[in-house]
Design a protein around this motif. Structure first.
Motif, PDB file in Angstrom:
ATOM      1  N   LEU A 210       0.833  -1.206   0.000  1.00 19.75           N
ATOM      2  CA  LEU A 210       0.000   0.000   0.000  1.00 19.75           C
ATOM      3  C   LEU A 210       0.868   1.257   0.000  1.00 19.75           C
ATOM      4  O   LEU A 210       0.591   2.214  -0.732  1.00 19.75           O
ATOM      5  CB  LEU A 210      -0.908   0.005   1.226  1.00 19.75           C
ATOM      6  CG  LEU A 210      -2.169  -0.849   1.165  1.00 19.75           C
ATOM      7  CD1 LEU A 210      -2.819  -0.927   2.539  1.00 19.75           C
ATOM      8  CD2 LEU A 210      -3.152  -0.276   0.148  1.00 19.75           C
ATOM      9  N   LEU A 211       1.898   1.264   0.823  1.00 22.37           N
ATOM     10  CA  LEU A 211       2.771   2.429   0.884  1.00 22.37           C
ATOM     11  C   LEU A 211       3.436   2.677  -0.463  1.00 22.37           C
ATOM     12  O   LEU A 211       3.440   3.815  -0.957  1.00 22.37           O
ATOM     13  CB  LEU A 211       3.833   2.231   1.964  1.00 22.37           C
ATOM     14  CG  LEU A 211       4.905   3.325   2.049  1.00 22.37           C
ATOM     15  CD1 LEU A 211       4.287   4.678   2.377  1.00 22.37           C
ATOM     16  CD2 LEU A 211       5.971   2.959   3.069  1.00 22.37           C
ATOM     17  N   GLN A 212       3.987   1.639  -1.043  1.00 26.50           N
ATOM     18  CA  GLN A 212       4.669   1.791  -2.335  1.00 26.50           C
ATOM     19  C   GLN A 212       3.716   2.297  -3.404  1.00 26.50           C
ATOM     20  O   GLN A 212       4.034   3.224  -4.163  1.00 26.50           O
ATOM     21  CB  GLN A 212       5.257   0.433  -2.756  1.00 26.50           C
ATOM     22  CG  GLN A 212       6.027   0.457  -4.048  1.00 26.50           C
ATOM     23  CD  GLN A 212       7.461   0.888  -3.852  1.00 26.50           C
ATOM     24  OE1 GLN A 212       7.714   2.039  -3.511  1.00 26.50           O
ATOM     25  NE2 GLN A 212       8.394  -0.019  -4.063  1.00 26.50           N
ATOM     26  N   GLN A 213       2.531   1.720  -3.444  1.00 27.36           N
ATOM     27  CA  GLN A 213       1.531   2.100  -4.446  1.00 27.36           C
ATOM     28  C   GLN A 213       1.149   3.567  -4.321  1.00 27.36           C
ATOM     29  O   GLN A 213       1.173   4.323  -5.311  1.00 27.36           O
ATOM     30  CB  GLN A 213       0.295   1.212  -4.273  1.00 27.36           C
ATOM     31  CG  GLN A 213      -0.926   1.623  -5.067  1.00 27.36           C
ATOM     32  CD  GLN A 213      -2.173   0.875  -4.615  1.00 27.36           C
ATOM     33  OE1 GLN A 213      -2.100  -0.235  -4.098  1.00 27.36           O
ATOM     34  NE2 GLN A 213      -3.328   1.507  -4.781  1.00 27.36           N
ATOM     35  N   HIS A 214       0.790   4.000  -3.122  1.00 25.95           N
ATOM     36  CA  HIS A 214       0.322   5.373  -2.942  1.00 25.95           C
ATOM     37  C   HIS A 214       1.455   6.380  -3.067  1.00 25.95           C
ATOM     38  O   HIS A 214       1.262   7.456  -3.654  1.00 25.95           O
ATOM     39  CB  HIS A 214      -0.379   5.508  -1.593  1.00 25.95           C
ATOM     40  CG  HIS A 214      -1.712   4.835  -1.538  1.00 25.95           C
ATOM     41  ND1 HIS A 214      -2.792   5.253  -2.288  1.00 25.95           N
ATOM     42  CD2 HIS A 214      -2.144   3.753  -0.827  1.00 25.95           C
ATOM     43  CE1 HIS A 214      -3.833   4.476  -2.040  1.00 25.95           C
ATOM     44  NE2 HIS A 214      -3.466   3.571  -1.164  1.00 25.95           N
TER      45      HIS A 214
END
Length: 300
Positions: A210-214
């Motif tokens: 999630l962190l990488q995506q956002h």
């Protein structure tokens, strides 16, 4: 060379019996020095932030009451610490430390404040152990002096950065990104520019994805020229308040994702430590030291 803001007052602004939350501020630089990750030359002691800079962010009435130790008992209870002149002095030194780190990051790529990340402080009040919002003060300093055009605040502390979200709700030049526990304090949340509420018990893989995506999407869309990173370690599975399930390695990988992105895109990054409430202080100190080690490994 990576520069680090620290002053002994960070560690001892409270009367006996209230000092456990502050121990990490003394132990983090001591551990980094002991293991040779940093040298004394990398540590500097900030001065006190001046009133004119504080008032770029905080309401004059609130600042006056805080400075004069005139907050109401209910307001002091909301903050959670006994109010004292030393505690206020600590907060204004932390704020200046974050400003200084921001300026040093522009020269060296990254700089870290051993304390800071006081993201529950609003323009007109403090709460949640936060009196003045150091990252908001530093961001407004950069904007006021035309040192940045688009700032991204990356805040994956387990608690939503409600004060920061409120302060910058009408400021398009500062984008607030909060990735936090959905069932955690504050229970009435503000609206960040991007909120990513997390379910209880989320582990390394889902969290980091999630962190990488956002983060990648925001960097592509916003093209920020400065990043503030609030690296709270209350995401650890050992944290007594966090409700998440990140391992020590997962927490460090979170730091790596953020700092690698800054390094690769040439975006200066100012880091403040944020929260951490594991019952065993060694877990808190090790996780925070990992943030410093990661910054040192990437930026030298």
């Amino acid at each position: 060379m990576v520069h680090i803001a620290y002053d002994p007052i960070y560690a001892h602004p409270l009367p006996e019996g209230h000092r456990f939350p502050m121990l990490k501020y003394e132990l983090i630089p001591a551990q980094l020095l002991h293991e040779g990750s940093i040298s004394p030359a990398q540590i500097f002691s900030p001065a006190a932030c001046t009133e004119d800079i504080i008032l770029l962010t905080h309401d004059a009435g609130y600042w006056h009451d805080l400075e004069q130790l005139a907050l109401t008992p209910s307001h002091i209870r909301r903050i959670g610490f006994p109010l004292s002149a030393q505690l206020v002095q600590r907060e204004i030194m932390i704020a200046q430390g974050t400003i200084d780190c921001a300026l040093l990051a522009m020269q060296h790529g990254v700089a870290l404040n051993v304390a800071g990340g006081t993201h529950h402080a609003f323009a007109n009040r403090g709460e949640g152990f936060c009196l003045l919002n150091d990252m908001a003060i530093a961001a407004n300093y950069l904007l006021h002096h035309q040192l940045a055009k688009q700032i991204l605040i990356v805040d994956p502390d387990v608690h939503q950065g409600n004060g920061t979200a409120s302060i910058f709700a009408q400021e398009p030049r500062v984008f607030t990104f909060s990735m936090h526990g959905s069932h955690n304090y504050p229970f009435i949340k503000e609206q960040s520019d991007l909120d990513v509420p997390l379910p209880d018990g989320i582990g390394d893989d889902d969290y980091l994805q999630l962190l990488q995506q956002h983060l990648q999407a925001l960097l592509h869309r916003l093209q920020p020229d400065f990043i503030f990173y609030l690296s709270g370690v209350d995401v650890l599975s050992t944290d007594k308040f966090g409700k998440l399930n990140l391992s020590m390695a997962g927490c460090q990988q979170r730091d790596t994702i953020v700092l690698q992105a800054c390094k690769q895109q040439g975006i200066p990054c100012c880091i403040a430590m944020g929260g951490g409430y594991s019952p065993d202080i060694k877990h808190i100190v090790e996780a925070h030291c990992n943030t410093f080690r990661t910054a040192i490994d990437l930026f030298g």
